[in-house]
Design an enzyme around this catalytic site. Structure first.
Site, short mmCIF file in Angstrom:
data_model
loop_
_atom_site.label_atom_id
_atom_site.label_comp_id
_atom_site.label_asym_id
_atom_site.label_seq_id
_atom_site.Cartn_x
_atom_site.Cartn_y
_atom_site.Cartn_z
N ASP A 1 -37.13 -28.90 -29.09
CA ASP A 1 -36.30 -29.05 -30.26
C ASP A 1 -37.17 -29.54 -31.43
O ASP A 1 -38.25 -30.08 -31.22
CB ASP A 1 -35.21 -30.07 -29.89
CG ASP A 1 -34.45 -30.55 -31.09
OD1 ASP A 1 -33.92 -29.69 -31.82
OD2 ASP A 1 -34.37 -31.78 -31.29
N ARG A 2 -36.68 -29.35 -32.65
CA ARG A 2 -37.46 -29.80 -33.81
C ARG A 2 -37.08 -31.21 -34.26
O ARG A 2 -37.77 -32.17 -33.96
CB ARG A 2 -37.28 -28.80 -34.98
CG ARG A 2 -38.31 -28.97 -36.08
CD ARG A 2 -38.03 -28.10 -37.29
NE ARG A 2 -37.13 -28.78 -38.23
CZ ARG A 2 -36.71 -28.24 -39.38
NH1 ARG A 2 -37.08 -27.01 -39.72
NH2 ARG A 2 -35.93 -28.92 -40.19
N ASP A 3 -35.92 -31.33 -34.91
CA ASP A 3 -35.57 -32.60 -35.55
C ASP A 3 -35.20 -33.65 -34.51
O ASP A 3 -34.30 -33.45 -33.70
CB ASP A 3 -34.43 -32.38 -36.54
CG ASP A 3 -34.81 -31.36 -37.62
OD1 ASP A 3 -36.00 -31.32 -37.99
OD2 ASP A 3 -33.94 -30.59 -38.06
N GLU B 1 -35.85 -37.19 -37.24
CA GLU B 1 -34.48 -36.78 -37.58
C GLU B 1 -34.14 -37.41 -38.92
O GLU B 1 -33.99 -38.63 -39.01
CB GLU B 1 -33.52 -37.26 -36.48
CG GLU B 1 -32.07 -37.05 -36.77
CD GLU B 1 -31.72 -35.60 -37.04
OE1 GLU B 1 -31.35 -35.31 -38.19
OE2 GLU B 1 -31.81 -34.78 -36.12
N GLN C 1 -30.74 -24.45 -37.53
CA GLN C 1 -30.86 -24.80 -38.95
C GLN C 1 -29.67 -24.22 -39.70
O GLN C 1 -29.78 -23.31 -40.53
CB GLN C 1 -32.20 -24.31 -39.51
CG GLN C 1 -33.41 -25.02 -38.89
CD GLN C 1 -33.42 -26.53 -39.13
OE1 GLN C 1 -32.95 -27.01 -40.16
NE2 GLN C 1 -33.94 -27.30 -38.17
N ALA C 2 -28.49 -24.74 -39.36
CA ALA C 2 -27.26 -24.24 -39.95
C ALA C 2 -27.12 -24.64 -41.41
O ALA C 2 -26.19 -24.20 -42.09
CB ALA C 2 -26.05 -24.73 -39.16
N CYS D 1 -32.12 -20.74 -35.45
CA CYS D 1 -30.82 -20.13 -35.70
C CYS D 1 -30.32 -20.67 -37.03
O CYS D 1 -30.18 -21.88 -37.20
CB CYS D 1 -29.83 -20.48 -34.59
SG CYS D 1 -28.12 -20.07 -35.04
N HIS E 1 -27.40 -19.67 -38.33
CA HIS E 1 -25.99 -19.27 -38.38
C HIS E 1 -25.04 -20.45 -38.22
O HIS E 1 -25.42 -21.51 -37.75
CB HIS E 1 -25.70 -18.26 -37.26
CG HIS E 1 -26.66 -17.13 -37.24
ND1 HIS E 1 -27.48 -16.86 -36.16
CD2 HIS E 1 -26.95 -16.20 -38.18
CE1 HIS E 1 -28.23 -15.80 -36.42
NE2 HIS E 1 -27.93 -15.38 -37.65
N CYS F 1 -27.29 -17.31 -30.62
CA CYS F 1 -28.53 -18.10 -30.65
C CYS F 1 -28.33 -19.54 -31.12
O CYS F 1 -29.27 -20.34 -31.08
CB CYS F 1 -29.61 -17.40 -31.48
SG CYS F 1 -29.15 -16.92 -33.15
N ARG F 2 -27.12 -19.89 -31.54
CA ARG F 2 -26.91 -21.28 -31.97
C ARG F 2 -26.88 -22.17 -30.73
O ARG F 2 -26.01 -22.04 -29.86
CB ARG F 2 -25.61 -21.39 -32.75
CG ARG F 2 -25.28 -22.80 -33.22
CD ARG F 2 -24.10 -22.77 -34.20
NE ARG F 2 -23.50 -24.08 -34.39
CZ ARG F 2 -23.98 -25.02 -35.19
NH1 ARG F 2 -25.10 -24.83 -35.86
NH2 ARG F 2 -23.37 -26.18 -35.30
MG LIG Z 1 -32.77 -32.78 -32.37
ZN LIG Z 2 -27.71 -17.92 -34.43
#
Ligand SMILES: [Mg+2]
Ligand SMILES: [Zn+2]
Length: 196
Positions: free
Chosen positions: A9-11, A17, A53-54, A90, A92, A107-108
């Protein structure tokens, strides 16, 4: 032969975060992340970022900004001698924003679309692979994708672990202080000694 991967995961996991990263200057890579990714590179594991990344769907920032932030991340890792094999995101959201981003995608996270896409491209053995993240949804993602789950206490991790774990349906195979500690344990675990 299929390869093993560590999805991360990124954040909250590879970087701080900070809420929505709506400007590259808000982005802060954890000081230990280059060492973690370098360990994976050296041990022959694929190192792959998977992130929701919504904020794009919500109109907070553009996909170009995600590209800039990921450029920063890659340059910082490179300075530490480390390299991600791929970065998937993602953008979306199922109910918020405008088409094409308002979309009930596959993909979310915790849906497994990003990991499945990577698994096809890199021929990854998902059962021998790990997903590392700081949210319970990252554990669900691991279950949905068929990988093992490592939970880190950075980011949202410590709060979720201390206050919300009682409601979790699934437990992670590994809990670690942060990405580096998780990776150290993963690269040391011989294939045959890890349950699948
Ligand atoms: Mg995270
Ligand atoms: Zn997605």
């Amino acid at each position: 032969m299929k390869r093993r991967a560590v999805f991360m995961d990124r954040d909250g996991t590879i970087s701080e975060e900070v809420g929505y990263v709506n400007h590259p200057t808000r982005y802060r890579v954890f000081p230990y992340s280059a060492e973690a990714v370098r360990l994976l590179n050296g041990a022959g594991w694929l190192a792959i970022l998977v992130t929701n990344q919504a904020g794009v769907a919500r109109g907070y920032f553009t996909e170009d900004l995600i590209g800039e932030v990921h450029g920063r991340l890659e340059r910082e890792l490179e300075r530490g001698g480390a390299r991600l094999d791929a970065l998937y995101y993602c953008a979306h959201h199922p109910t918020v924003g405008e088409i094409p981003y308002r979309f009930d995608c596959d993909c979310r996270k915790p849906k497994p679309g990003l990991i499945k896409r990577a698994a096809d491209k890199f021929e990854i053995d998902l059962k021998q692979s790990w997903m590392i993240g700081d949210r319970y949804s990252d554990i669900e993602l691991a279950r949905n994708a068929g990988t093992r789950a490592a939970f880190v206490l950075s980011g949202y991790g410590r709060g979720e672990w201390e206050y919300q774990r009682a409601a979790w349906k699934h437990e992670p195979e590994l809990v670690a202080e942060n990405l580096l500690e998780a990776v150290k344990i993963i690269v040391q675990s011989p294939k045959s000694n890890v349950q699948s």
